[in-house]
Design a protein around this motif. Structure first.
Motif, PDB file in Angstrom:
ATOM      1  N   PRO A 102       0.810  -1.222   0.000  1.00 48.45           N
ATOM      2  CA  PRO A 102       0.000   0.000   0.000  1.00 48.45           C
ATOM      3  C   PRO A 102       0.846   1.278   0.000  1.00 48.45           C
ATOM      4  O   PRO A 102       0.376   2.322  -0.433  1.00 48.45           O
ATOM      5  N   ALA A 103       2.081   1.200   0.465  1.00 47.97           N
ATOM      6  CA  ALA A 103       2.986   2.362   0.473  1.00 47.97           C
ATOM      7  C   ALA A 103       4.361   1.912  -0.015  1.00 47.97           C
ATOM      8  O   ALA A 103       5.287   1.743   0.774  1.00 47.97           O
ATOM      9  N   PRO A 104       4.513   1.690  -1.320  1.00 48.78           N
ATOM     10  CA  PRO A 104       5.776   1.128  -1.835  1.00 48.78           C
ATOM     11  C   PRO A 104       6.985   2.012  -1.517  1.00 48.78           C
ATOM     12  O   PRO A 104       7.082   3.135  -1.984  1.00 48.78           O
ATOM     13  N   PHE A 105       7.877   1.487  -0.739  1.00 46.43           N
ATOM     14  CA  PHE A 105       9.082   2.187  -0.311  1.00 46.43           C
ATOM     15  C   PHE A 105      10.073   2.336  -1.467  1.00 46.43           C
ATOM     16  O   PHE A 105      10.824   3.299  -1.518  1.00 46.43           O
ATOM     17  N   PHE A 106      10.075   1.376  -2.390  1.00 48.69           N
ATOM     18  CA  PHE A 106      11.088   1.324  -3.443  1.00 48.69           C
ATOM     19  C   PHE A 106      10.611   1.873  -4.790  1.00 48.69           C
ATOM     20  O   PHE A 106      11.327   1.773  -5.774  1.00 48.69           O
ATOM     21  N   ARG A 107       9.432   2.435  -4.840  1.00 51.59           N
ATOM     22  CA  ARG A 107       8.878   2.923  -6.113  1.00 51.59           C
ATOM     23  C   ARG A 107       9.846   3.905  -6.780  1.00 51.59           C
ATOM     24  O   ARG A 107      10.369   4.806  -6.154  1.00 51.59           O
ATOM     25  N   GLY A 108      10.087   3.660  -8.075  1.00 53.21           N
ATOM     26  CA  GLY A 108      10.918   4.552  -8.868  1.00 53.21           C
ATOM     27  C   GLY A 108      12.411   4.389  -8.668  1.00 53.21           C
ATOM     28  O   GLY A 108      13.182   5.234  -9.116  1.00 53.21           O
ATOM     29  N   GLN A 109      12.852   3.324  -8.021  1.00 56.45           N
ATOM     30  CA  GLN A 109      14.273   3.157  -7.732  1.00 56.45           C
ATOM     31  C   GLN A 109      14.941   2.074  -8.578  1.00 56.45           C
ATOM     32  O   GLN A 109      16.040   1.630  -8.257  1.00 56.45           O
ATOM     33  N   THR A 110      14.317   1.652  -9.669  1.00 59.76           N
ATOM     34  CA  THR A 110      14.905   0.584 -10.489  1.00 59.76           C
ATOM     35  C   THR A 110      16.195   1.014 -11.182  1.00 59.76           C
ATOM     36  O   THR A 110      16.958   0.167 -11.611  1.00 59.76           O
ATOM     37  N   ALA A 111      16.445   2.305 -11.301  1.00 60.60           N
ATOM     38  CA  ALA A 111      17.669   2.778 -11.949  1.00 60.60           C
ATOM     39  C   ALA A 111      18.812   2.982 -10.957  1.00 60.60           C
ATOM     40  O   ALA A 111      19.926   3.319 -11.369  1.00 60.60           O
ATOM     41  N   CYS A 112      18.577   2.766  -9.668  1.00 61.18           N
ATOM     42  CA  CYS A 112      19.617   2.958  -8.652  1.00 61.18           C
ATOM     43  C   CYS A 112      20.763   1.974  -8.865  1.00 61.18           C
ATOM     44  O   CYS A 112      20.612   0.945  -9.510  1.00 61.18           O
ATOM     45  N   ASP A 113      21.899   2.286  -8.256  1.00 63.32           N
ATOM     46  CA  ASP A 113      23.076   1.440  -8.425  1.00 63.32           C
ATOM     47  C   ASP A 113      23.292   0.497  -7.241  1.00 63.32           C
ATOM     48  O   ASP A 113      24.372  -0.041  -7.070  1.00 63.32           O
ATOM     49  N   GLY A 114      22.295   0.300  -6.427  1.00 67.38           N
ATOM     50  CA  GLY A 114      22.432  -0.576  -5.272  1.00 67.38           C
ATOM     51  C   GLY A 114      21.305  -1.581  -5.191  1.00 67.38           C
ATOM     52  O   GLY A 114      20.557  -1.791  -6.156  1.00 67.38           O
ATOM     53  N   ALA A 115      21.180  -2.180  -4.016  1.00 64.58           N
ATOM     54  CA  ALA A 115      20.163  -3.217  -3.807  1.00 64.58           C
ATOM     55  C   ALA A 115      18.746  -2.683  -3.947  1.00 64.58           C
ATOM     56  O   ALA A 115      17.822  -3.449  -4.235  1.00 64.58           O
ATOM     57  N   ALA A 116      18.556  -1.380  -3.796  1.00 68.62           N
ATOM     58  CA  ALA A 116      17.210  -0.801  -3.939  1.00 68.62           C
ATOM     59  C   ALA A 116      16.638  -1.101  -5.320  1.00 68.62           C
ATOM     60  O   ALA A 116      15.423  -1.270  -5.469  1.00 68.62           O
ATOM     61  N   ALA A 117      17.504  -1.187  -6.330  1.00 69.42           N
ATOM     62  CA  ALA A 117      17.034  -1.483  -7.687  1.00 69.42           C
ATOM     63  C   ALA A 117      16.380  -2.865  -7.750  1.00 69.42           C
ATOM     64  O   ALA A 117      15.356  -3.045  -8.416  1.00 69.42           O
ATOM     65  N   LEU A 118      16.968  -3.836  -7.059  1.00 69.14           N
ATOM     66  CA  LEU A 118      16.393  -5.188  -7.023  1.00 69.14           C
ATOM     67  C   LEU A 118      15.009  -5.159  -6.398  1.00 69.14           C
ATOM     68  O   LEU A 118      14.048  -5.700  -6.961  1.00 69.14           O
ATOM     69  N   TRP A 119      14.890  -4.526  -5.238  1.00 71.11           N
ATOM     70  CA  TRP A 119      13.615  -4.519  -4.527  1.00 71.11           C
ATOM     71  C   TRP A 119      12.579  -3.699  -5.280  1.00 71.11           C
ATOM     72  O   TRP A 119      11.397  -4.029  -5.276  1.00 71.11           O
ATOM     73  N   ALA A 120      13.020  -2.645  -5.963  1.00 70.90           N
ATOM     74  CA  ALA A 120      12.093  -1.858  -6.780  1.00 70.90           C
ATOM     75  C   ALA A 120      11.589  -2.678  -7.958  1.00 70.90           C
ATOM     76  O   ALA A 120      10.426  -2.586  -8.343  1.00 70.90           O
TER      77      ALA A 120
END
Length: 181
Positions: A42-60
């Motif tokens: 309901p409150a996606p923490f990782f929204r819009g982070q697929t281009a990041c260079d870390g693990a956040a991209a995986l979770w996004a």
């Protein structure tokens, strides 16, 4: 964090609710818990982070909603972060991740995810077998997909319905009839 490591999303969310004071990392952990359970957050923490260079991209990449073709995706960071996961989480999350790459048209990244799953010892499970059939379909080899998926169609289990769908797609792609059985 231990429950998240084990893949227990709902249990981790319930544990977060048990604390009377909000924890500073609670939104992050809650989002990870939803991802592990393949449920909409309901409150996606990782929204819009697929281009990041870390693990956040995986979770996004695994979060809801999934990236769409044309979205910026750092597949190198995603593959690197995925390979760092323990084997049980690679098996749990890998098929969905690879399917998202297939949806984006990135067969190379999907193969890398599959390979990371298969590097772990033991049986990779029915979901990986279905993933391999989907990858064969995506690569334009429906005959190979049919061979790969056929054993799952006749087996009883939670994956048999999705396996049947993949089997039908493979038969139709070959312009072959689907038998009543």
């Amino acid at each position: 964090r231990f429950q998240l490591f084990l893949g227990f999303g709902l249990e981790a969310r319930q544990t977060l609710l048990a604390f009377s004071e909000p924890l500073p990392d609670a939104p992050l952990w809650r989002s990870l818990a939803y991802i592990l359970d393949a449920e909409p957050d309901p409150a996606p923490f990782f929204r819009g982070q697929t281009a990041c260079d870390g693990a956040a991209a995986l979770w996004a990449m695994l979060s809801d909603p999934a990236p769409k073709p044309g979205d910026a995706v750092n597949s190198t960071a995603i593959r690197r972060s995925f390979s760092a996961l323990p084997a049980h989480l690679r098996r749990h999350l890998g098929p969905a991740l690879a399917e998202r790459f297939l949806t984006l048209g990135d067969g190379e990244a999907a193969r890398a995810i599959r390979d990371a799953i298969l590097r772990a010892p033991g049986d990779p499970g029915a979901e990986v077998t279905r993933l391999e059939a989907e990858m064969s379909l995506s690569a334009g080899d429906p005959a190979e997909a049919e061979i790969q998926i056929a054993p799952l169609v006749t087996s009883a289990g939670p994956d048999s319905a999705e396996a049947l769908s993949t089997y039908v797609k493979a038969r139709v792609a070959q312009l072959l009839p689907v038998t009543p059985e």
